[in-house]
Design a protein around this motif. Sequence first.
Motif, short mmCIF file in Angstrom:
data_model
loop_
_atom_site.label_atom_id
_atom_site.label_comp_id
_atom_site.label_asym_id
_atom_site.label_seq_id
_atom_site.Cartn_x
_atom_site.Cartn_y
_atom_site.Cartn_z
N ASN A 1 11.87 16.61 -29.37
CA ASN A 1 11.47 15.82 -28.21
C ASN A 1 12.29 14.53 -28.15
O ASN A 1 11.74 13.42 -28.07
CB ASN A 1 9.97 15.49 -28.21
CG ASN A 1 9.53 14.82 -26.93
OD1 ASN A 1 10.05 15.11 -25.85
ND2 ASN A 1 8.58 13.91 -27.03
N ARG B 1 10.52 16.06 -23.24
CA ARG B 1 9.34 16.84 -22.87
C ARG B 1 9.14 16.91 -21.36
O ARG B 1 8.74 17.93 -20.80
CB ARG B 1 8.10 16.22 -23.54
CG ARG B 1 6.82 17.00 -23.29
CD ARG B 1 5.62 16.27 -23.92
NE ARG B 1 5.86 15.91 -25.29
CZ ARG B 1 5.80 16.74 -26.33
NH1 ARG B 1 5.50 18.02 -26.10
NH2 ARG B 1 6.03 16.32 -27.55
N MET C 1 -3.29 10.89 -31.04
CA MET C 1 -1.90 10.44 -31.08
C MET C 1 -1.81 9.02 -30.52
O MET C 1 -2.62 8.63 -29.66
CB MET C 1 -1.01 11.38 -30.25
CG MET C 1 -0.94 12.79 -30.81
SD MET C 1 0.27 13.82 -29.92
CE MET C 1 -0.47 13.90 -28.31
N ASN D 1 6.27 8.42 -28.93
CA ASN D 1 5.90 9.01 -30.21
C ASN D 1 6.56 10.37 -30.40
O ASN D 1 6.58 11.19 -29.49
CB ASN D 1 4.37 9.16 -30.29
CG ASN D 1 3.93 9.80 -31.59
OD1 ASN D 1 4.43 9.46 -32.65
ND2 ASN D 1 2.99 10.72 -31.51
N TYR E 1 2.95 17.33 -34.71
CA TYR E 1 2.74 18.21 -33.57
C TYR E 1 2.06 17.47 -32.42
O TYR E 1 1.17 16.65 -32.64
CB TYR E 1 1.87 19.41 -33.97
CG TYR E 1 2.51 20.34 -34.98
CD1 TYR E 1 3.84 20.71 -34.87
CD2 TYR E 1 1.77 20.86 -36.04
CE1 TYR E 1 4.42 21.57 -35.79
CE2 TYR E 1 2.33 21.73 -36.96
CZ TYR E 1 3.66 22.07 -36.84
OH TYR E 1 4.25 22.92 -37.75
N TYR E 2 2.48 17.80 -31.22
CA TYR E 2 1.86 17.25 -30.01
C TYR E 2 0.57 18.03 -29.78
O TYR E 2 0.58 19.24 -29.52
CB TYR E 2 2.81 17.41 -28.83
CG TYR E 2 2.30 16.84 -27.52
CD1 TYR E 2 2.65 15.55 -27.13
CD2 TYR E 2 1.48 17.59 -26.69
CE1 TYR E 2 2.19 15.02 -25.92
CE2 TYR E 2 1.02 17.07 -25.48
CZ TYR E 2 1.38 15.79 -25.11
OH TYR E 2 0.92 15.28 -23.92
N CYS E 3 -0.56 17.34 -29.89
CA CYS E 3 -1.86 18.01 -29.82
C CYS E 3 -2.83 17.20 -28.95
O CYS E 3 -3.11 16.04 -29.25
CB CYS E 3 -2.45 18.16 -31.22
SG CYS E 3 -1.49 19.21 -32.31
N LYS E 4 -3.32 17.84 -27.89
CA LYS E 4 -4.30 17.21 -27.01
C LYS E 4 -5.28 18.26 -26.51
O LYS E 4 -4.94 19.45 -26.39
CB LYS E 4 -3.61 16.54 -25.82
CG LYS E 4 -2.94 15.22 -26.14
CD LYS E 4 -2.47 14.54 -24.86
CE LYS E 4 -1.89 13.15 -25.17
NZ LYS E 4 -1.43 12.46 -23.93
N ASP F 1 3.95 22.43 -24.69
CA ASP F 1 4.18 21.16 -25.36
C ASP F 1 4.00 21.24 -26.87
O ASP F 1 4.48 20.36 -27.60
CB ASP F 1 3.26 20.08 -24.77
CG ASP F 1 3.70 19.64 -23.39
OD1 ASP F 1 4.92 19.52 -23.18
OD2 ASP F 1 2.84 19.41 -22.52
#
Length: 492
Positions: free
Chosen positions: A129, A142, A191, A196, A200-203, A210
């Motif tokens: 990213n 992204r 996050m 940033n 890992y991108y986690c939402k 993503d």
Amino acid sequence: MIIKNDPEQFQNYLSDASNYKGNADSIYFPENEAEISNFLKKFNKEKIKVTVSGNGTGLTGGRVPEGGIIISLEKINRILELNLEKKFVIVQPAVVLKDLQDFVEAQNLFYPPDPTERNCFIGATVATNASGARTFKYGSTRNYVLGLRIVLPDGETIAIERGQYFANQYEANIKTESGKVISFNIPNYKMPETKNAAGYYCKENMDLIDLFIGSEGTLGIISEIKLKLIDLPKKVLSCIAFFPKEENALSFIDEERELRQNNSPFSKARALEFFDANALRFLQKDYPNIPKLSQAAVWFEEDYNTENDDIIENWISILNKYNCNDDSVWFAFDKIEQEKFQEFRHDISWKVNEFITQHNLKKVGTDVSVPVIHFRSFYYWMKETVEKENVDYVVYGHFGDCHPHLNMLPKNESEYLKSKQIYAYICAEAVRLEGTISAEHGIGKLKRDYLKTMYGEDNILKMAKLKLVFDPNKILNVGNIFDEQYLDTADG
């Protein structure tokens, strides 16, 4: 297809720009997705570790193997499609960023992400990213990824488009092209709100594409990328302004940042890059026309589509507010001159890397970002901390995004160990201020310990469990983001 088994023939693949070094038994050069898939099926069955190699421009050791074999994607390097009407391009992972940008700009289209090192592979920029100077206006990689093809560690393939798969709160399912359904839980951790690129991108309810962007090759190998383009700005102004005092430069950046954050129609800059006095002295030999008494500089750009005869006068009036006089400003309107300014920004990074390599040490440069409310005090605290320890340093970076690169310049092993301690203090303080330890370069292998400072072991174990869903035999880019021990614990 080429395979090399003599390490003497692939020494260049055993390090990256950080001077982090590793080892491997052999290197494979697949020429298409099918070959990647066949290799991974073989290595997964035999439980042989695989490290994916980009173009070596990374700064975290992410492409550096720690045993096993290397897969270099450099032969998978074609631009497959350009859609002028819908404004997208489809590329293979080893297309070089500069080549892609030049290609689409020739068609009056624009790909905004611009990591400082433009010789990087597009696949690597997606895997990390990546961002850069223009992130201030346009955001990170992204924001421009519309679709991916991914080869999983067992050789299965996924084709995923943005908007195709979403998590249901923190539960998720993805289907491979063979029809296999992969079910998993998205780690539930907070996050930072800053720029940033750590972990890992986690939402909750996230778009699952993503998850793979910024995953540093740990969940699969990217074999094809669909990228969003925008219209090419008709005109660009590039400028380097030199200031008599550091606080003048910081206040100028503050004003421009506040306009951007407030979505003001008077917000103009697309990039805001800072250089401290040490960085300017580091560059002085190659750029003797740097004003001698300058204590700081800011490189900024503005793009626009209408005639604006007053553009220089407008910027000069703003710069004058912060004691930057007309004689201390370089302007560039044409592309050749603008590229020279970009080289000015690139040269400081290159000279730091050269210095570290000459001293046979690893790079110790921050990639932290903190909320704007803390940025000025954090910046001064960082410099004071390094100066107390009598370690040489330079500071530059994406100050518009509150993202400083403080690079320590140790000259021997003792200073290097001291610099690592300082780096740990800086990362811990950034985390305390609700920032990140890595705003753009990712974690790789060099920053694994600092990720623990940021997220704690429980959350890293959640990341490890997620990786094991996609890579139960623990073969792909093991050691990136977190240490292998977490995979062993999560698998226990």
